[in-house]
Write an enzyme that holds these catalytic residues in place. Structure first.
Site, PDB file in Angstrom:
ATOM      1  N   LYS A  77      14.239  13.960 -26.537  1.00  0.00           N
ATOM      2  CA  LYS A  77      13.363  13.154 -27.838  1.00  0.00           C
ATOM      3  C   LYS A  77      14.183  12.574 -29.011  1.00  0.00           C
ATOM      4  O   LYS A  77      15.115  13.365 -29.221  1.00  0.00           O
ATOM      5  CB  LYS A  77      12.228  14.126 -28.082  1.00  0.00           C
ATOM      6  CG  LYS A  77      11.043  13.572 -29.346  1.00  0.00           C
ATOM      7  CD  LYS A  77      10.137  14.612 -29.580  1.00  0.00           C
ATOM      8  CE  LYS A  77       8.967  13.828 -30.390  1.00  0.00           C
ATOM      9  NZ  LYS A  77       8.003  15.085 -30.717  1.00  0.00           N
ATOM     10  N   SER A 152       3.300  13.352 -30.524  1.00  0.00           N
ATOM     11  CA  SER A 152       4.267  12.416 -30.731  1.00  0.00           C
ATOM     12  C   SER A 152       5.428  12.258 -29.741  1.00  0.00           C
ATOM     13  O   SER A 152       6.234  11.536 -29.771  1.00  0.00           O
ATOM     14  CB  SER A 152       5.073  12.964 -32.036  1.00  0.00           C
ATOM     15  OG  SER A 152       5.868  13.870 -32.085  1.00  0.00           O
ATOM     16  N   SER A 176       2.496  18.134 -30.271  1.00  0.00           N
ATOM     17  CA  SER A 176       3.200  17.084 -29.593  1.00  0.00           C
ATOM     18  C   SER A 176       4.077  17.359 -28.527  1.00  0.00           C
ATOM     19  O   SER A 176       4.397  15.971 -27.910  1.00  0.00           O
ATOM     20  CB  SER A 176       4.151  16.662 -30.807  1.00  0.00           C
ATOM     21  OG  SER A 176       3.618  15.824 -31.841  1.00  0.00           O
TER      22      SER A 176
END
Ligand code: GLN
Length: 483
Positions: A77, A152, A176
């Site tokens: 990420k 996210s 997330s």
């Protein structure tokens, strides 16, 4: 081979039926084929990845230093620092940021011989539930590209679901990792606060943030946790407790495990198809020998409101460092320092990030601190106590991961509150610092549904035990997105 799990590929790699180089090339071939539709990545690191893959092949040749992750492609990420590779947080303000160091999780992955293939898209600074708040582009759900992948960590979840990567890392402040795992039909674990080092994770809300795995199955999540978990002197909130071998928890039975179904998360606001899938999962676990009860956690009703005071308050402080001086973007040609700060922040941050900074600054300001921030901290304690009470009679708790399946792109962008409610089931867990895992448990039409398993602090093994038993007795994890 892109559809296989890390543990399946590990066998092929050690038997030398497959090389790490072939596997990495296959990942990039798959990316070439589908990435236009999915848009999971912000940066691809093909040259570096092939170098790491060749090094892994050398290790297999010599038979030395082989770990379960050697030669396995992984996506990181883009809010985790990678030395010399852009780390943007999907924000314009960090669009040119090249970290001078690796996050601890990245250091560990590299040391284990994993092959980092790129950095995945996220909601700017991890603020959002759909990956539409990325300053660069939205990511799409591989099961239906008209819908969002969640957020996210939407890029990471979509990349795993689209078989562009075998594994991915995510971060979870209010859901997330788990909510995108649920929307994309993959496994996602938010570890106990303090279990995994946050060193090198760009801070959003430091008392809530945790890094965890996104994988195709429960075994791969356990394998990743064996590596990621552990004390790190560079993160003062990481806890110095021994790390068990999480694979030992993968026994395949749940006899006499006490499971509580959270009443508040099976009522209003939860889509009927989601509720039905959770009920069916509960029945399955009962059939497998678990003892099921219903538990009530009445304070959950205040969790989202509490989170939207605490998380923005911490964010407003954490994001003060992006002022055009030390990192990333600086707006040029200004007469004085204050104008430079404010122009840089005006230009560099997107609307959701600005909203959070304003909410947080407001909640922390004199006169409002006691009424809002301090009150929220007190409610946080009440939520923690509700969990403690429930765990007196239960080993794990169950709920839907998200109240709905993936929604259409644009459906919630004009209504922040509707977007925030995507996390009603995941936020309480972060406020209490507990571990929770989301795994596939059904479909509404073509869209996956996620089951959330919540555990006591540092009892990730209980989550693995329950999830693995469920997974091995169902077929959901074998379905793949057609794209
Ligand atoms: N969706 C929540 C938010 O927008 C949680 C995000 C996260 O866990 N990083 O804050």
């Amino acid at each position: 081979m892109n559809n296989k799990t890390a543990h399946e590929l590990h066998t092929l790699l050690t038997e030398r039926k497959l090389s790490a180089t072939e596997l990495t090339e296959a990942a990039f071939a798959r990316i070439e084929k589908v990435e236009d539709k999915v848009k999971a990545f912000v940066t691809l690191t093909k040259d570096e990845a092939l170098k790491q893959a060749r090094a892994a092949d050398e290790q297999f040749k010599s038979g030395k230093n082989i770990t379960p992750l050697t030669g396995i492609p992984i996506a990181v990420k883009d809010n985790m620092c990678t030395r010399g590779t852009l780390t943007t947080c999907s924000s314009k303000i960090l669009a040119n940021y090249l970290p001078p160091y690796d996050a601890t999780v990245v250091t560990k992955l590299k040391a284990a011989g994993a092959v980092i293939i790129g950095k995945t898209n996220l909601d700017e600074f991890a603020m959002g539930s759909s990956t539409e708040n990325s300053a660069f582009h939205p990511t799409r759900n591989p099961w239906d590209v008209k819908t969002v992948p969640g957020g996210s960590s939407g890029g990471s979840a979509a990349a795993v679901a689209a078989s562009e990567t075998i594994l991915a890392t995510g971060s979870d402040t209010g859901g997330s990792i788990r909510q995108p795992a649920s929307f994309c039909g993959v496994v996602g674990l938010k570890p106990t606060y303090g279990r995994v080092s946050r060193y090198g994770l760009v801070a959003f809300a430091s008392s809530l943030d945790q890094i965890g795995p996104l994988t195709k199955d429960v075994t791969d999540a356990a394998i990743m946790m064996n590596l990621l978990a552990g004390h790190d002197p560079k993160d003062s909130t990481s806890v110095d407790l021994p790390v068990p071998d999480y694979r030992q928890a993968l026994v395949g039975d749940v006899k006499n495990v006490r499971i509580g179904v959270i009443k508040e998360l099976m009522g209003a606001g939860i889509e009927p198809e989601v509720k039905d899938a959770i009920k069916a999962a509960v029945n399955k676990l009962a059939e497998l020998g678990a003892k099921i009860t219903e538990v009530s956690l009445p304070s959950f009703e205040y969790a989202v409101a509490t989170y939207y005071l605490i998380a923005p308050a911490e964010a407003s402080s954490n994001l003060a460092r992006y002022d055009g001086v030390k990192f990333g973007l600086r707006t040029k040609g200004d007469k004085d320092l204050i104008t430079m700060y404010s122009n840089t922040r005006q230009e560099g941050f997107g609307p959701e990030v600005k909203r959070r900074i304003m909410l947080g600054t407001y909640a922390l300001s004199a006169g409002y601190y006691d009424a809002y921030y301090l009150k929220a901290l007190k409610v946080r304690t009440v939520i923690k106590r509700d969990f403690e009470k429930a765990f007196k009679d239960c080993d794990v708790l169950l709920s839907p991961t998200a109240p709905t399946v993936a929604f259409k792109l644009g459906a919630k962008t004009a209504d922040p509150l509707a977007m925030y409610l995507s996390d009603i089931a995941t936020i309480p867990v972060n406020l209490a610092g507990l571990p929770a895992l989301s795994l596939p448990c059904g479909f509404a039409g073509n869209l996956p549904i996620g089951l959330q398993v919540i555990g006591q602090a540092f009892k990730e093994d209980a989550l693995f035990r329950v999830s693995f038993a469920y997974e091995q007795n169902t077929e959901w994890h074998k379905k793949t997105a057609a794209l």
